[in-house]
Design a protein around this motif. Structure first.
Motif, PDB file in Angstrom:
ATOM      1  N   LYS A   1     -24.942  10.186  39.287  1.00  7.30           N
ATOM      2  CA  LYS A   1     -24.465  10.383  37.914  1.00  7.30           C
ATOM      3  C   LYS A   1     -24.826   9.179  37.035  1.00  7.30           C
ATOM      4  CE  LYS A   1     -20.499  12.372  37.334  1.00  7.30           C
ATOM      5  NZ  LYS A   1     -19.034  12.647  37.268  1.00  7.30           N
ATOM      6  N   LYS A   2     -24.717   7.968  37.585  1.00  6.35           N
ATOM      7  CA  LYS A   2     -25.062   6.768  36.825  1.00  6.35           C
ATOM      8  C   LYS A   2     -26.548   6.761  36.475  1.00  6.35           C
ATOM      9  CE  LYS A   2     -24.969   1.706  37.140  1.00  6.35           C
ATOM     10  NZ  LYS A   2     -24.602   0.536  38.012  1.00  6.35           N
TER      11      LYS A   2
ATOM     12  N   ASP B   1     -24.766   8.580  46.957  1.00  7.92           N
ATOM     13  CA  ASP B   1     -23.579   9.383  46.646  1.00  7.92           C
ATOM     14  C   ASP B   1     -23.651   9.889  45.204  1.00  7.92           C
ATOM     15  OD1 ASP B   1     -22.870   7.241  45.003  1.00  7.92           O
ATOM     16  OD2 ASP B   1     -21.452   6.403  46.446  1.00  7.92           O
ATOM     17  N   PHE B   2     -22.710  10.774  44.862  1.00  7.05           N
ATOM     18  CA  PHE B   2     -22.770  11.421  43.552  1.00  7.05           C
ATOM     19  C   PHE B   2     -22.514  10.437  42.420  1.00  7.05           C
ATOM     20  CE2 PHE B   2     -21.050  14.428  40.244  1.00  7.05           C
ATOM     21  CZ  PHE B   2     -22.272  15.021  39.988  1.00  7.05           C
ATOM     22  N   ALA B   3     -21.722   9.394  42.679  1.00  7.46           N
ATOM     23  CA  ALA B   3     -21.458   8.389  41.637  1.00  7.46           C
ATOM     24  C   ALA B   3     -22.753   7.682  41.242  1.00  7.46           C
ATOM     25  CB  ALA B   3     -20.430   7.381  42.140  1.00  7.46           C
TER      26      ALA B   3
ATOM     27  N   ARG C   1     -25.278  18.119  41.363  1.00  7.72           N
ATOM     28  CA  ARG C   1     -23.938  18.490  40.887  1.00  7.72           C
ATOM     29  C   ARG C   1     -23.433  19.708  41.652  1.00  7.72           C
ATOM     30  NH1 ARG C   1     -22.100  22.132  37.590  1.00  7.72           N
ATOM     31  NH2 ARG C   1     -24.205  22.717  36.895  1.00  7.72           N
ATOM     32  N   ARG C   2     -24.307  20.701  41.833  1.00  7.81           N
ATOM     33  CA  ARG C   2     -23.895  21.881  42.594  1.00  7.81           C
ATOM     34  C   ARG C   2     -23.644  21.538  44.063  1.00  7.81           C
ATOM     35  NH1 ARG C   2     -28.117  24.178  39.451  1.00  7.81           N
ATOM     36  NH2 ARG C   2     -29.542  23.941  41.226  1.00  7.81           N
ATOM     37  N   LYS C   3     -24.447  20.600  44.576  1.00  6.88           N
ATOM     38  CA  LYS C   3     -24.304  20.222  45.984  1.00  6.88           C
ATOM     39  C   LYS C   3     -22.987  19.501  46.232  1.00  6.88           C
ATOM     40  CE  LYS C   3     -26.415  17.311  49.560  1.00  6.88           C
ATOM     41  NZ  LYS C   3     -27.574  16.437  49.899  1.00  6.88           N
ATOM     42  N   PHE C   4     -22.629  18.556  45.342  1.00  6.01           N
ATOM     43  CA  PHE C   4     -21.443  17.745  45.559  1.00  6.01           C
ATOM     44  C   PHE C   4     -20.172  18.390  45.026  1.00  6.01           C
ATOM     45  CE2 PHE C   4     -24.757  14.518  46.064  1.00  6.01           C
ATOM     46  CZ  PHE C   4     -24.292  13.823  47.166  1.00  6.01           C
TER      47      PHE C   4
END
Length: 286
Positions: free
Chosen positions: A239-240, A234-236, A280-283
């Motif tokens: 990002k981490k 997932d995006f979280a 980032r663009r995907k999510f």
């Protein structure tokens, strides 16, 4: 202790030999003998060959002197880093008893294309490689010194190069992959980082073997590999991972090694940023 390299500039070479011959002719037969000698050389075509050899010798000595000047202009930390880097890579390449052309090409490509070394800098590196190939080095001792002298970020550069070297072979040998994993552990590089590197090069290797065409947009699988996250993360989590990599590969952390290695970190950050921007663009849809 820093190892110094010096090039012997006392040998006369082709130009010096020609001068010695002319002096001997002057001493024994005068200018007439010299003129006859030159006439014979011109007539036989050897004069042009000698001039070419003399020019080549002079150019080689010039490059040698420039290489020496470059080494002396760099810090002891920079020179020792490059020395250890080259010797460790050569030891790994020689581990199976063969130092292949593809392995040599991988090493030279790193310095020429990633570090943008010029002709005299490449001459210096080639001399280091040649000496490392001719000598028996203790890999454990080299790795111990590297770990004791350099922080985490330079160790990442070394491990990246080790994986590049290993994946020049098709297929990559499991024994060498195990050696890279052990080296990563010895250098105290996290399991996350080791897995990220290996997966990235394994994916690139598989793509090459399957006939993938380079130069296009990287597949999403490669972006996952660059960030070291599982596919479908997932995006979280993405990002981490991005924040962690951004801290580890910040160019300022390797600036003390020289501008060229700062450039390597900057290129790595471009790769990381490209992967993160894709997700980032995907999510986020922006």
């Amino acid at each position: 202790m820093q190892r110094q390299y010096s090039y012997n500039s006392n040998q006369p070479g082709c130009g010096g030999c020609l001068l010695i011959v002319i002096l001997l002719l002057l001493a024994t037969g005068g200018w007439q003998a010299v003129g006859n000698f030159v006439s014979v050389l011109i007539y036989s075509g050897l004069f042009g060959v000698i001039v070419l050899f003399a020019a080549f010798f002079g150019f080689t000595k010039y490059i040698q002197s420039r290489a020496t000047a470059y080494e002396q202009s760099q810090s002891e930390t920079h020179n020792r880093f490059v020395f250890l880097l080259v010797n460790i890579l050569v030891c790994i390449a020689k581990a199976d008893g063969h130092f292949t052309k593809s392995e040599l090409r991988t090493m030279l490509n790193f310095f020429q294309h990633s570090l943008h070394y010029n002709q005299e800098q490449m001459y210096w590196v080639k001399q280091l490689i040649k000496e490392a190939r001719d000598e028996e080095q203790d890999l454990d001792a080299l790795l111990t010194e590297f770990r004791n002298r350099f922080a985490y970020e330079p160790r990442l550069i070394l491990l990246e190069l080790i994986y590049q070297l290993i994946f020049t072979k098709s297929p990559a040998e499991e024994a060498e992959l195990n050696l890279a994993r052990k080296i990563g552990q010895f250098l105290s590089i996290s399991e996350y980082e080791r897995r990220t590197m290996e997966n990235k090069y394994r994916y690139g290797h598989q793509k090459q073997r399957s006939g993938g065409v380079g130069g296009g947009a990287p597949a999403e699988q490669q972006y996952y590999a660059v960030l070291g996250v599982e596919q479908g993360a997932d995006f979280a989590a993405i990002k981490k991972a991005y924040r962690k990599l951004s801290m580890q590969y910040h160019p300022d952390k390797v600036a003390h090694l020289g501008d060229e290695f700062k450039g390597v970190a900057e290129e790595k950050m471009k790769e990381i940023n490209a992967a993160y921007d894709h997700f980032r663009r995907k999510f986020e849809g922006s």
